[in-house]
Structure formats: C-alpha cells, structure tokens
Scaffold this active site. Structure first.
Site, PDB file in Angstrom:
ATOM      1  N   HIS A 152     -11.807   9.160  62.752  1.00 12.34           N
ATOM      2  CA  HIS A 152     -10.107   9.866  61.771  1.00 12.34           C
ATOM      3  C   HIS A 152      -9.511   9.356  61.282  1.00 12.34           C
ATOM      4  O   HIS A 152      -9.188   7.983  61.431  1.00 12.34           O
ATOM      5  CB  HIS A 152      -9.656  11.237  62.572  1.00 12.34           C
ATOM      6  CG  HIS A 152     -10.110  12.196  62.688  1.00 12.34           C
ATOM      7  ND1 HIS A 152     -10.094  13.430  62.460  1.00 12.34           N
ATOM      8  CD2 HIS A 152     -12.065  12.779  63.138  1.00 12.34           C
ATOM      9  CE1 HIS A 152     -11.149  14.797  62.796  1.00 12.34           C
ATOM     10  NE2 HIS A 152     -12.590  13.748  62.938  1.00 12.34           N
ATOM     11  N   GLU A 183      -6.049   8.986  61.139  1.00  9.06           N
ATOM     12  CA  GLU A 183      -5.293   9.030  62.637  1.00  9.06           C
ATOM     13  C   GLU A 183      -5.547   8.034  63.452  1.00  9.06           C
ATOM     14  O   GLU A 183      -5.155   7.264  64.098  1.00  9.06           O
ATOM     15  CB  GLU A 183      -4.565  10.182  62.556  1.00  9.06           C
ATOM     16  CG  GLU A 183      -4.040  11.071  61.489  1.00  9.06           C
ATOM     17  CD  GLU A 183      -4.867  12.333  60.884  1.00  9.06           C
ATOM     18  OE1 GLU A 183      -6.801  11.593  60.651  1.00  9.06           O
ATOM     19  OE2 GLU A 183      -5.062  13.154  60.653  1.00  9.06           O
ATOM     20  N   CYS A 226      -5.744  16.836  63.207  1.00 11.65           N
ATOM     21  CA  CYS A 226      -6.675  17.857  63.564  1.00 11.65           C
ATOM     22  C   CYS A 226      -5.715  17.637  65.457  1.00 11.65           C
ATOM     23  O   CYS A 226      -5.310  17.502  65.491  1.00 11.65           O
ATOM     24  CB  CYS A 226      -7.921  18.251  63.439  1.00 11.65           C
ATOM     25  SG  CYS A 226      -8.840  16.424  64.122  1.00 11.65           S
ATOM     26  N   CYS A 235      -6.382  14.610  66.580  1.00 14.08           N
ATOM     27  CA  CYS A 235      -6.049  14.186  65.642  1.00 14.08           C
ATOM     28  C   CYS A 235      -4.242  13.983  66.353  1.00 14.08           C
ATOM     29  O   CYS A 235      -3.306  13.192  67.142  1.00 14.08           O
ATOM     30  CB  CYS A 235      -5.819  13.788  64.794  1.00 14.08           C
ATOM     31  SG  CYS A 235      -7.573  13.012  64.291  1.00 14.08           S
TER      32      CYS A 235
END
Length: 148
Positions: free
Chosen positions: A51, A53, A82, A85
């Site tokens: 991801h 992040e 999410c 993260c």
C-alpha cells in the site's frame, strides 16, 4: 505547507499508480521536507502489503530518526488508511495523519474502525480527514469506472 498542500503532494504521488488503485502517500519531516513519496504498488510488486502508506513509511524510516520512529512527522494520504496502514503509522510513531477521502468499507481512522484513536495503544497521532475529499474521491471514482 497547509493541509491542502500536503494532500496535493499525495495526489501527485497517486498519479504514478499505473494499474494499481491510485492512492498516494507522502511522509513529511517535522520541518516540512518530503522524506518519502509512494503510490500503491500491489499489482506491480505482487505484494498485498504494498500500500502507498506502507511503502512511504518504509522509505521515510530509512532516512529519518533512529531507523523506524517517525516522531514529529506527518503522513499525508489520499484515502483513509486501512487497518494495516493505520496500525503501521501508529507503530512508526507518526505524529500527524492528514487524509483526503473517507473509506466507509475499510477505513480504520474513523469510518469502520478507529485504530489510531484506540486508548489502549501507547501512541495516538493527531488526525485530520476529509482534506480535498472531493478531488481524492474523484480520482478513485474515475479509476474504478474504467475497471468496470
């Protein structure tokens, strides 16, 4: 830089997503310098943890502090993080989170869960959501329209 400028930097990072969902993240030092910038790369790397992040936090941690603590830093991201993260930014000791669009299906910073404000954790960053929300949501809506 104000919060809108931070999200504009994250939007610029999202533009490099290619076939991935266009989410961008940027980590800023306490003085406002960019430490790291990343976009989603799950498809490109074949990695479910890639991801934006996570990639930005990893890069920033390699450049700042004692190797993993990002005290005083701000993470700007185009979409509400999410659970993975949100947990990572808490563990990295990010001081501030600024995000664009809310994510009612998987958001872990107030929508579905609120991981970052859980009083049982030893670190809780300052959070500001909904910054340039319409621009961030529009980027995702355009992407998903082309996928259908």
């Amino acid at each position: 830089m104000n919060d809108s400028d931070l999200i504009r930097a994250a939007l610029a990072a999202a533009s490099d997503s290619g076939a991935d969902v266009p989410i961008g993240a940027v980590v800023f030092s306490p003085s406002g310098d960019v430490l790291a910038s990343a976009c989603n790369a799950r498809e490109a790397l074949g990695d479910p943890t890639a991801h934006a992040e996570i990639l930005a936090l990893r890069e920033a941690a390699s450049k700042y502090g004692d190797g993993w603590r990002l005290d005083g830093c701000t993470l700007a991201v185009t979409l509400e993080p999410c659970t993975m993260c949100a947990g990572a930014l808490v563990l990295a000791r990010v001081s501030r989170l600024v995000f664009g669009a809310w994510e009612p299906k998987t958001g872990a910073v107030g929508s579905l869960w609120d991981v970052v404000r859980d009083r049982r954790l030893n670190h809780r960053p300052e959070v500001r959501g909904g910054v340039l929300e319409d621009e961030c949501a529009d980027l995702l809506e355009r992407f998903f329209r082309t996928q259908r």
